[in-house]
Design a protein around this motif. Structure first.
Motif, PDB file in Angstrom:
ATOM      1  N   THR A   2       0.828  -1.189   0.000  1.00 13.41           N
ATOM      2  CA  THR A   2       0.000   0.000   0.000  1.00 13.41           C
ATOM      3  C   THR A   2       0.867   1.245   0.000  1.00 13.41           C
ATOM      4  OG1 THR A   2      -1.725  -1.157   1.207  1.00 13.41           O
ATOM      5  CG2 THR A   2      -1.816   1.242   1.222  1.00 13.41           C
ATOM      6  N   LEU A   3       0.594   2.148  -0.940  1.00 12.72           N
ATOM      7  CA  LEU A   3       1.330   3.399  -1.047  1.00 12.72           C
ATOM      8  C   LEU A   3       0.336   4.544  -1.081  1.00 12.72           C
ATOM      9  CD1 LEU A   3       3.708   2.366  -3.942  1.00 12.72           C
ATOM     10  CD2 LEU A   3       4.280   2.371  -1.523  1.00 12.72           C
ATOM     11  N   LYS A   4       0.809   5.743  -0.738  1.00 16.78           N
ATOM     12  CA  LYS A   4      -0.066   6.900  -0.845  1.00 16.78           C
ATOM     13  C   LYS A   4       0.011   7.481  -2.250  1.00 16.78           C
ATOM     14  CE  LYS A   4      -0.948   8.385   3.748  1.00 16.78           C
ATOM     15  NZ  LYS A   4      -1.217   9.567   4.565  1.00 16.78           N
ATOM     16  N   LEU A   5      -1.137   7.908  -2.756  1.00 15.66           N
ATOM     17  CA  LEU A   5      -1.214   8.384  -4.130  1.00 15.66           C
ATOM     18  C   LEU A   5      -2.322   9.404  -4.240  1.00 15.66           C
ATOM     19  CD1 LEU A   5      -0.393   7.761  -7.190  1.00 15.66           C
ATOM     20  CD2 LEU A   5      -2.387   6.319  -7.204  1.00 15.66           C
ATOM     21  N   THR A   6      -2.103  10.433  -4.990  1.00 14.27           N
ATOM     22  CA  THR A   6      -3.155  11.407  -5.266  1.00 14.27           C
ATOM     23  C   THR A   6      -3.709  11.171  -6.654  1.00 14.27           C
ATOM     24  OG1 THR A   6      -2.334  13.132  -3.821  1.00 14.27           O
ATOM     25  CG2 THR A   6      -3.638  13.847  -5.681  1.00 14.27           C
ATOM     26  N   LEU A   7      -5.012  11.085  -6.773  1.00 13.47           N
ATOM     27  CA  LEU A   7      -5.672  10.969  -8.071  1.00 13.47           C
ATOM     28  C   LEU A   7      -6.033  12.362  -8.538  1.00 13.47           C
ATOM     29  CD1 LEU A   7      -6.947   9.267 -10.271  1.00 13.47           C
ATOM     30  CD2 LEU A   7      -9.053   9.258  -8.957  1.00 13.47           C
ATOM     31  N   LEU A   8      -5.361  12.787  -9.608  1.00 15.50           N
ATOM     32  CA  LEU A   8      -5.556  14.152 -10.079  1.00 15.50           C
ATOM     33  C   LEU A   8      -6.713  14.230 -11.059  1.00 15.50           C
ATOM     34  CD1 LEU A   8      -1.852  15.127 -10.642  1.00 15.50           C
ATOM     35  CD2 LEU A   8      -3.286  15.588  -8.671  1.00 15.50           C
ATOM     36  N   PRO A   9      -7.296  15.435 -11.224  1.00 14.28           N
ATOM     37  CA  PRO A   9      -8.330  15.616 -12.248  1.00 14.28           C
ATOM     38  C   PRO A   9      -7.745  15.459 -13.630  1.00 14.28           C
ATOM     39  CG  PRO A   9      -8.327  17.430 -10.661  1.00 14.28           C
ATOM     40  CD  PRO A   9      -7.079  16.629 -10.439  1.00 14.28           C
ATOM     41  N   TRP A  10      -8.625  15.471 -14.599  1.00 14.31           N
ATOM     42  CA  TRP A  10      -8.160  15.230 -15.973  1.00 14.31           C
ATOM     43  C   TRP A  10      -7.213  16.315 -16.444  1.00 14.31           C
ATOM     44  CZ3 TRP A  10     -13.529  15.354 -18.725  1.00 14.31           C
ATOM     45  CH2 TRP A  10     -14.037  16.637 -18.715  1.00 14.31           C
ATOM     46  N   LEU A  11      -6.402  15.973 -17.433  1.00 14.09           N
ATOM     47  CA  LEU A  11      -5.391  16.899 -17.932  1.00 14.09           C
ATOM     48  C   LEU A  11      -5.992  17.967 -18.833  1.00 14.09           C
ATOM     49  CD1 LEU A  11      -2.472  17.699 -18.194  1.00 14.09           C
ATOM     50  CD2 LEU A  11      -2.201  16.008 -19.998  1.00 14.09           C
ATOM     51  N   PHE A  12      -6.761  17.556 -19.830  1.00 14.30           N
ATOM     52  CA  PHE A  12      -7.371  18.564 -20.688  1.00 14.30           C
ATOM     53  C   PHE A  12      -8.471  17.938 -21.527  1.00 14.30           C
ATOM     54  CE2 PHE A  12      -4.103  16.619 -23.180  1.00 14.30           C
ATOM     55  CZ  PHE A  12      -4.536  16.632 -24.477  1.00 14.30           C
ATOM     56  N   MET A  13      -9.292  18.772 -22.163  1.00 16.56           N
ATOM     57  CA  MET A  13     -10.365  18.325 -23.050  1.00 16.56           C
ATOM     58  C   MET A  13     -10.102  18.863 -24.448  1.00 16.56           C
ATOM     59  SD  MET A  13     -13.601  19.114 -20.606  1.00 16.56           S
ATOM     60  CE  MET A  13     -14.749  18.712 -21.918  1.00 16.56           C
ATOM     61  N   LEU A  14     -10.914  18.431 -25.370  1.00 14.06           N
ATOM     62  CA  LEU A  14     -10.829  18.987 -26.722  1.00 14.06           C
ATOM     63  C   LEU A  14     -11.061  20.485 -26.686  1.00 14.06           C
ATOM     64  CD1 LEU A  14     -12.901  16.354 -28.713  1.00 14.06           C
ATOM     65  CD2 LEU A  14     -10.469  16.769 -28.878  1.00 14.06           C
ATOM     66  N   ASN A 181     -14.856  27.443 -19.630  1.00 11.79           N
ATOM     67  CA  ASN A 181     -13.439  27.741 -19.429  1.00 11.79           C
ATOM     68  C   ASN A 181     -13.109  27.856 -17.943  1.00 11.79           C
ATOM     69  OD1 ASN A 181     -10.765  28.503 -20.544  1.00 11.79           O
ATOM     70  ND2 ASN A 181     -11.211  30.446 -19.548  1.00 11.79           N
ATOM     71  N   HIS A 182     -14.002  28.463 -17.167  1.00 11.52           N
ATOM     72  CA  HIS A 182     -13.793  28.531 -15.715  1.00 11.52           C
ATOM     73  C   HIS A 182     -13.694  27.132 -15.109  1.00 11.52           C
ATOM     74  CE1 HIS A 182     -15.425  32.906 -15.021  1.00 11.52           C
ATOM     75  NE2 HIS A 182     -14.326  32.860 -15.755  1.00 11.52           N
ATOM     76  N   ASP A 183     -14.551  26.243 -15.574  1.00 12.97           N
ATOM     77  CA  ASP A 183     -14.530  24.870 -15.058  1.00 12.97           C
ATOM     78  C   ASP A 183     -13.190  24.199 -15.325  1.00 12.97           C
ATOM     79  OD1 ASP A 183     -15.904  22.473 -13.941  1.00 12.97           O
ATOM     80  OD2 ASP A 183     -15.637  21.711 -15.974  1.00 12.97           O
ATOM     81  N   GLN A 184     -12.675  24.363 -16.536  1.00 12.05           N
ATOM     82  CA  GLN A 184     -11.390  23.767 -16.878  1.00 12.05           C
ATOM     83  C   GLN A 184     -10.242  24.444 -16.133  1.00 12.05           C
ATOM     84  OE1 GLN A 184     -10.981  20.950 -18.728  1.00 12.05           O
ATOM     85  NE2 GLN A 184     -13.193  20.987 -18.448  1.00 12.05           N
ATOM     86  N   LEU A 185     -10.333  25.749 -15.942  1.00 12.59           N
ATOM     87  CA  LEU A 185      -9.322  26.485 -15.193  1.00 12.59           C
ATOM     88  C   LEU A 185      -9.263  25.988 -13.749  1.00 12.59           C
ATOM     89  CD1 LEU A 185      -7.327  28.778 -14.713  1.00 12.59           C
ATOM     90  CD2 LEU A 185      -9.258  30.364 -14.632  1.00 12.59           C
ATOM     91  N   TRP A 186     -10.420  25.776 -13.148  1.00 10.22           N
ATOM     92  CA  TRP A 186     -10.470  25.298 -11.760  1.00 10.22           C
ATOM     93  C   TRP A 186      -9.872  23.897 -11.648  1.00 10.22           C
ATOM     94  CZ3 TRP A 186     -10.832  27.712  -7.437  1.00 10.22           C
ATOM     95  CH2 TRP A 186     -11.211  27.064  -6.267  1.00 10.22           C
ATOM     96  N   LYS A 187     -10.119  23.058 -12.635  1.00  7.35           N
ATOM     97  CA  LYS A 187      -9.552  21.704 -12.620  1.00  7.35           C
ATOM     98  C   LYS A 187      -8.030  21.738 -12.778  1.00  7.35           C
ATOM     99  CE  LYS A 187     -13.776  19.562 -14.329  1.00  7.35           C
ATOM    100  NZ  LYS A 187     -14.546  19.166 -15.517  1.00  7.35           N
ATOM    101  N   LEU A 188      -7.545  22.666 -13.584  1.00 10.24           N
ATOM    102  CA  LEU A 188      -6.098  22.816 -13.721  1.00 10.24           C
ATOM    103  C   LEU A 188      -5.466  23.225 -12.393  1.00 10.24           C
ATOM    104  CD1 LEU A 188      -5.534  24.652 -17.129  1.00 10.24           C
ATOM    105  CD2 LEU A 188      -4.860  22.338 -16.551  1.00 10.24           C
ATOM    106  N   LEU A 189      -6.076  24.181 -11.721  1.00  9.98           N
ATOM    107  CA  LEU A 189      -5.540  24.655 -10.455  1.00  9.98           C
ATOM    108  C   LEU A 189      -5.471  23.528  -9.422  1.00  9.98           C
ATOM    109  CD1 LEU A 189      -7.442  28.053 -10.306  1.00  9.98           C
ATOM    110  CD2 LEU A 189      -4.952  27.796 -10.395  1.00  9.98           C
ATOM    111  N   ALA A 190      -6.434  22.618  -9.480  1.00 13.38           N
ATOM    112  CA  ALA A 190      -6.459  21.504  -8.538  1.00 13.38           C
ATOM    113  C   ALA A 190      -5.299  20.535  -8.756  1.00 13.38           C
ATOM    114  CB  ALA A 190      -7.795  20.753  -8.650  1.00 13.38           C
ATOM    115  N   GLN A 191      -4.671  20.594  -9.923  1.00 16.11           N
ATOM    116  CA  GLN A 191      -3.585  19.672 -10.237  1.00 16.11           C
ATOM    117  C   GLN A 191      -2.204  20.213  -9.897  1.00 16.11           C
ATOM    118  OE1 GLN A 191      -3.818  17.914 -14.205  1.00 16.11           O
ATOM    119  NE2 GLN A 191      -5.861  18.737 -14.411  1.00 16.11           N
ATOM    120  N   ILE A 192      -2.101  21.522  -9.634  1.00 21.39           N
ATOM    121  CA  ILE A 192      -0.789  22.149  -9.471  1.00 21.39           C
ATOM    122  C   ILE A 192      -0.366  22.115  -8.006  1.00 21.39           C
ATOM    123  CG2 ILE A 192       0.507  24.293  -9.793  1.00 21.39           C
ATOM    124  CD1 ILE A 192      -1.393  24.985 -12.075  1.00 21.39           C
ATOM    125  N   PRO A 193       0.847  21.675  -7.706  1.00 20.62           N
ATOM    126  CA  PRO A 193       1.316  21.630  -6.311  1.00 20.62           C
ATOM    127  C   PRO A 193       1.346  23.013  -5.670  1.00 20.62           C
ATOM    128  CG  PRO A 193       2.772  20.380  -7.763  1.00 20.62           C
ATOM    129  CD  PRO A 193       1.842  21.140  -8.640  1.00 20.62           C
TER     130      PRO A 193
END
Length: 593
Positions: A2-14, A181-193
């Motif tokens: 067992t290891l710790k892991l973060t599941l990130l949101p998707w990278l990008f859409m069309l 675009n706001h939705d995708q921007l928010w998902k990007l922010l969730a992925q950045i350390p």
């Protein structure tokens, strides 16, 4: 384990998700309801999502039009193909486009070419192409969206955030596109350390600071009772911020407008003993290397790695779910996948099977991803067809692998309307005899299934006859980069993965880590390690994936199709002077960098 892991949101859409419609340049604003508009049928097809019919409609209009309107219609056909993820067709039409009578369309053509670069796993080339473009006002939004796609495909999420903030300022009159675009921007922010977000906060642009500040606030607000006060303080500091339109109201209502950062548990089910032990270990180690590079033990999710050799797939799967797994990766073996899906209409959690198995019915929450040689063969045949060849010889080895690749070559070629002149099957000890039996067969393309040693014996026979030769990734061993040996492969065009042909900076870091730990295994199984890396990284998109969702992976551009399978786009290379040289999306050989 067992290891710790973060599941990130998707990278990008069309980039077309939520994008604004743009009228044909020079044609004025059009309405599909107006019978005087010759594009009304094509536009109606686009509104219905029937992009193939839309493209054909534009092509039909082009054949009857005169320049420069003719070039506009052809370019509209290219864009329709791109919207429908029909990249081979887009390549064919783009290669035919002559903009000499319509130079004003060059920015639009370059944007389409950049999209094709991204689709073929070359985001850096797309960015370089876009740097040379000054888009007219009506094409600033598609230009900005394409730039964002390229940055996200590169993994350059910080610059992608800045680009999405800039895009919002272009979408002020199109509320649906702005909110998307706001939705995708928010998902990007969730992925950045945190460290990168803190650095981003230091820049002067108040709007970017507001987005980053809000992301950090939500991420570190451990008590829900404190969140309303924190949001109120944030609004006092950023009273006119665009996030107050949609993100703030959702947070105030107790809704999370992106994937939560709360703890997740991922079950990785692999046959770590027995027949597929080596491959399973390479997948596991690539998976863990990608997890570690993503933050490793500093993240808050867990991964449970289980050896499922000889076990009942349904039983192991259910145990993993009962133990709290929110995502399952595996099984790997085809029989286990069938066993898992048998009699199911839906699985309880998103599940990424690591192979392709035909299903009698659709199973919700089941996604399939693999490195199947027959799927590569389909892509190779389509490439040869797109290059204008119509008569082909299929050359494959004896055995199950050759049977699968040969059938994929033949079926794809004949479905396109091509003619298979002959299928030649060879053994390791009779290649010369088999080739001589071909005589002077009249053909313009060879579809080759072979490993490097056999390919070096077969290719010279055809290059001497001025035939175009196409192969799968099996023809190339990146562990044997010896021009003196590979000169026998001169002219051979083949498809492979970016990890092998043109690794980006993140791939190079991962490769260095893996080679230090497992140098001998890596040389023989480098592509399998890349498969493990992608199996982890694609989880960013898995939870919210829908048909057409894309992820730029190390194994290629991954596109979710209607069945939930991931179709893998290849990068192309040609042997020149004994070296595998990657090609750009327009077929031009890339210069060494």
């Amino acid at each position: 384990m067992t290891l710790k892991l973060t599941l990130l949101p998707w990278l990008f859409m069309l980039f077309l998700s939520g994008c604004v419609s743009v009228p044909l340049i020079g044609s004025g604003q059009t309405d599909p309801a107006q019978t005087s508009d010759p594009t009304q049928h094509a536009r109606r097809f686009e509104q219905q999502g029937n992009y193939l019919a839309a493209a054909k409609s534009y092509i039909q209009l082009a054949t009857k039009a005169k320049p420069p309107l003719q070039q506009e219609y052809y370019l509209s056909a290219v864009e329709s193909y791109l919207k429908g993820n029909m990249f081979v067709e887009a390549r064919i039409e783009l290669s035919r486009l002559n903009l000499a009578p319509a130079p004003q369309l060059m920015p639009r053509q370059q944007i389409a070419a950049a999209r094709l670069d991204i689709a073929e796993g070359q985001p850096l080339l797309a960015l370089q192409r876009l740097q040379q473009v000054v888009p007219p006002p009506e094409w600033r939004v598609p230009y900005q969206q394409t730039q964002i796609l390229a940055l996200e495909a590169q993994g350059n999420l910080v610059q992608a955030v800045q680009a999405r903030v800039a895009l919002s300022n272009l979408l002020t009159t199109d509320r649906p596109a702005l909110l998307a675009n706001h939705d995708q921007l928010w998902k990007l922010l969730a992925q950045i350390p945190d460290t990168q977000l803190t650095e981003l906060m230091r820049q002067q642009q108040k709007e970017v600071q507001g987005w980053v500040s809000l992301a950090l606030l939500v991420r570190h607000s451990s008590a829900a009772t404190r969140l309303p006060l924190l949001l109120s303080n944030w609004q006092s500091e950023y009273p006119q911020h665009p996030a107050t339109i949609d993100i703030i109201p959702m947070l105030q209502q107790g809704k999370q407008p992106t994937l939560p950062v709360a703890s997740r548990r991922i079950a990785l089910l692999l046959p770590l003993s027995g027949q597929f032990k080596v491959q399973a270990e390479a997948i596991r180690d690539g998976f863990v290397a990608a997890w570690y590079a993503d933050g490793g033990a500093n993240n808050r999710s867990e991964i449970d790695i289980q050896d499922v050799t000889g076990k009942n797939a349904q039983q192991v799967y259910q145990e993993a779910v009962n133990n709290g797994a929110t995502v399952v990766v595996g099984p790997l073996e085809r029989d286990s996948i069938l066993q898992l899906a048998s009699g199911q209409s839906s699985l309880p959690v998103p599940t990424l099977a690591l192979n392709y198995v035909p299903m009698p019915n659709y199973v919700a929450n089941l996604f399939q991803f693999g490195l199947a040689p027959d799927r590569e063969a389909v892509t190779v045949a389509l490439r040869a067809w797109a290059d204008g060849h119509r008569r082909a010889i299929v050359v494959v080895p004896q055995g199950a692998w050759g049977d699968r690749v040969g059938a994929a070559f033949r079926d794809t070629w004949t479905r396109q309307g091509g003619q298979v002149i002959r299928t030649q099957v060879y053994g390791s000890d009779n290649i010369s005899t088999v080739l001589k039996a071909l005589g002077n067969a009249s053909t313009d393309a060879v579809l080759l299934g072979a490993y490097p040693r056999e390919a070096r014996m077969i290719v010279p026979f055809f290059t001497g006859r001025s035939m175009a030769i196409y192969g799968t990734s099996a023809v190339y061993s990146d562990a044997v980069q010896r021009p003196d040996l590979n000169r026998d492969l001169e002219g051979l065009l083949f498809g492979d993965m970016p990890w092998v042909l043109a690794p980006d900076s993140s791939a190079l870091q991962l490769q260095n880590t893996i080679q230090q730990q497992w140098p001998a295994l890596y040389r023989e199984h480098s592509r399998v390690y890349a498969f493990g890396v992608d199996a982890y990284q694609v989880l960013r998109t898995l939870v919210q994936a829908r048909p057409g969702t894309q992820h730029q992976g190390q194994t290629g551009l991954l596109t979710f199709n209607n069945n939930g399978d991931l179709d893998r786009g290849l990068m192309w290379a040609r042997f020149i002077n004994g070296t595998a040289s990657p090609m750009s999306s327009d077929g031009v050989q890339r210069m060494a960098e």
